[in-house]
Design an enzyme around this catalytic site. Structure first.
Site, short mmCIF file in Angstrom:
data_model
loop_
_atom_site.label_atom_id
_atom_site.label_comp_id
_atom_site.label_asym_id
_atom_site.label_seq_id
_atom_site.Cartn_x
_atom_site.Cartn_y
_atom_site.Cartn_z
N CYS A 100 -16.68 4.10 -38.28
CA CYS A 100 -17.30 5.04 -39.21
C CYS A 100 -18.82 4.93 -39.16
O CYS A 100 -19.50 5.55 -39.97
CB CYS A 100 -16.80 4.78 -40.63
N GLN A 124 -7.79 6.60 -44.91
CA GLN A 124 -8.63 7.63 -44.32
C GLN A 124 -8.71 8.82 -45.28
O GLN A 124 -7.72 9.18 -45.92
CB GLN A 124 -8.08 8.08 -42.97
N CYS A 154 -25.95 18.68 -56.30
CA CYS A 154 -25.01 17.59 -56.05
C CYS A 154 -25.44 16.83 -54.81
O CYS A 154 -25.86 17.42 -53.81
CB CYS A 154 -23.61 18.16 -55.87
N ASP A 209 -10.79 -1.44 -35.95
CA ASP A 209 -11.28 -0.41 -36.86
C ASP A 209 -12.02 -1.09 -38.01
O ASP A 209 -11.53 -1.14 -39.14
CB ASP A 209 -10.10 0.43 -37.38
N CYS A 231 -20.35 26.21 -52.07
CA CYS A 231 -20.19 25.49 -53.34
C CYS A 231 -21.32 25.83 -54.30
O CYS A 231 -22.51 25.78 -53.92
CB CYS A 231 -20.16 23.99 -53.09
N CYS A 254 -14.89 21.69 -56.08
CA CYS A 254 -15.29 20.84 -54.96
C CYS A 254 -14.59 21.37 -53.71
O CYS A 254 -13.42 21.08 -53.48
CB CYS A 254 -14.92 19.38 -55.21
N CYS A 290 -22.99 16.82 -50.54
CA CYS A 290 -23.06 17.57 -49.29
C CYS A 290 -24.51 17.92 -48.98
O CYS A 290 -25.26 18.28 -49.88
CB CYS A 290 -22.24 18.87 -49.37
#
Length: 429
Positions: free
Chosen positions: A387, A266, A83, A361, A77, A161, A86
């Site tokens: 998560c 998700q 940014c 969850d 990228c 992206c 990431c």
């Protein structure tokens, strides 16, 4: 408690910068930065590399890689490094995945938990169907749109992206035009929560100042015209419909679910499918299943192909959407659903009397209150989806202390090139 003269809420003053230092990176820390002795944290570095870092204190900036790792690759990228989205695009994929799995193993170990850790599911580039894009004033006909910068509130106006579904990436110019009318009030800082559905793009906008009466009729008309020109399915503002051409729908297993505005989903469809397939395989033979924190039915409808399901979530619009979608999925063993805050009013141990299997969850904060009731119940099998490995490990310790074992864990790399790792864990008594 140690006192401090620093006022709450204010950032700490930066450490005085000293001369550049040369260090050898020993490992990668939990946030994705390389760690050298000291410790000194240097972003965008890899184990074994000799680098020159600048700045002061523990947190430095990379000035140069003097001796590169064989695992270093070219980031895909052009925004990488600026940014904040990431952190790990510079790491060869196999080594990066192995690091995530080891992080998960270490986090479980902090709670004295050992388990079989399976080969991870890994999301591919170009598969994210859900993005949160920040908008800032730009030209009259086009806002600036993108992600927050690394360690900054500044906006990085993105043009591409690599993690996003190409259809979302292609929609960026139209989203900029649609966001242009959102800045009538100087305090507005909109975020566009963009979801790709089977009926097209769904956008829920938050962060528009409403105390002054919200957007004017002219601004709303400009927004709707831009959404219509782009052929978006729906645009909502804090849940209220600002433009609607089609009801956004997603398929969850055998069911077609009409999404409420801003509903949780998700991020990667393939990750959802992998987690659901794994969970369904673990509940084979169940007689009655509870699906806790069920949302709009990510797991519910697939589980209901195995046994009757009692589905619970604190978000009433999600439960209404789930209930409405039952008729779209013939062949289910049965679904009953309830809107219920599982933190304030968890399902009690006695209420699991006729339930032998549970899937939960929860959000990132975990499910401590609900886990205590599961530990006291007679449930024989539990599938935990998380998560946040830290809160999962905390909750898992409660179940293990009550006589469960954590038999196996599936790591899930759904948020590609981030330090984030998810999991599905299977408990039995």
């Amino acid at each position: 408690m140690r006192s401090s003269s620093r006022r709450p809420g204010r950032p700490e003053s930066p450490k005085p910068a000293g001369p550049p230092v040369e260090v050898v990176i020993e490992t990668v820390g939990g946030e994705g930065d390389g760690v050298a002795a000291g410790p000194i944290y240097v972003p965008f570095t890899l184990p074994g590399e000799r680098v020159r870092a600048v700045g002061g204190g523990e947190r430095r900036e990379l000035e140069a890689v003097l001796s590169a790792s064989a695992e270093r690759v070219a980031p895909p990228c052009p925004h990488f490094g600026v940014c904040g989205g990431c952190a790990l695009q510079h790491w060869e994929h196999g080594a990066y995945l192995a690091w995530k799995v080891e992080r998960l193993r270490t986090t479980l170990g902090l709670q004295r938990i050992e388990s079989e850790i399976l080969a991870p599911f890994a999301a591919k580039p170009g598969t994210r169907r859900r993005l949160a894009l920040h908008a800032r004033p730009g030209k009259r006909a086009e806002a600036r749109l993108g992600y927050k910068g690394r360690k900054s509130w500044d906006l990085v106006d993105i043009t591409v992206c690599p993690i996003a579904d190409p259809r979302l990436e292609a929609a960026l110019p139209a989203l900029r035009r649609m966001a242009a009318p959102l800045f009538e009030h100087p305090k507005s800082a909109p975020t566009l929560h963009v979801t790709l559905t089977s009926e097209g793009i769904d956008v829920d906008i938050t962060g528009v100042e409403r105390k002054s009466g919200g957007l004017s009729a002219d601004a709303r008309m400009r927004l709707a015209e831009a959404a219509a020109e782009a052929d978006f399915a729906r645009v909502t503002m804090d849940g209220d419909v600002a433009y609607g051409a089609r009801q956004p729908v997603v398929r969850l297993g055998p069911a077609a679910v009409a999404l409420p505005p801003g509903a949780f989903l998700q991020a990667v469809p393939e990750a959802e499918a992998a987690m659901a397939a794994f969970a369904v395989a673990q509940v084979a033979g169940a007689e009655r299943i509870a699906d806790l924190y069920c949302g709009v039915g990510t797991f519910t409808f697939r589980l209901a192909q195995v046994a009757p399901v009692y589905a619970v979530d604190g978000h009433a619009p999600a439960i209404r959407a789930l209930t409405s979608a039952i008729s779209t999925a013939p062949g289910l063993k049965g679904v009953t659903a309830e809107a219920r805050d599982l933190t304030r009013r968890p399902v009690l141990a006695v209420e699991f009397k006729k339930i032998d299997t549970v899937l939960f969850d929860p959000p990132r904060a975990g499910a401590l209150e609900q886990t205590a009731e599961l530990a006291a119940s007679k449930v024989s099998k539990i599938v935990g989806v998380s998560c946040n490995p830290a809160t999962f490990a905390r909750d898992a310790r409660v179940l293990i202390d009550a006589g469960f074992s954590l038999d196996r864990v599936l790591p899930v790399d759904q948020f590609l090139w981030s330090p984030h790792v998810e999991l599905v864990g299977v408990f039995s008594r």
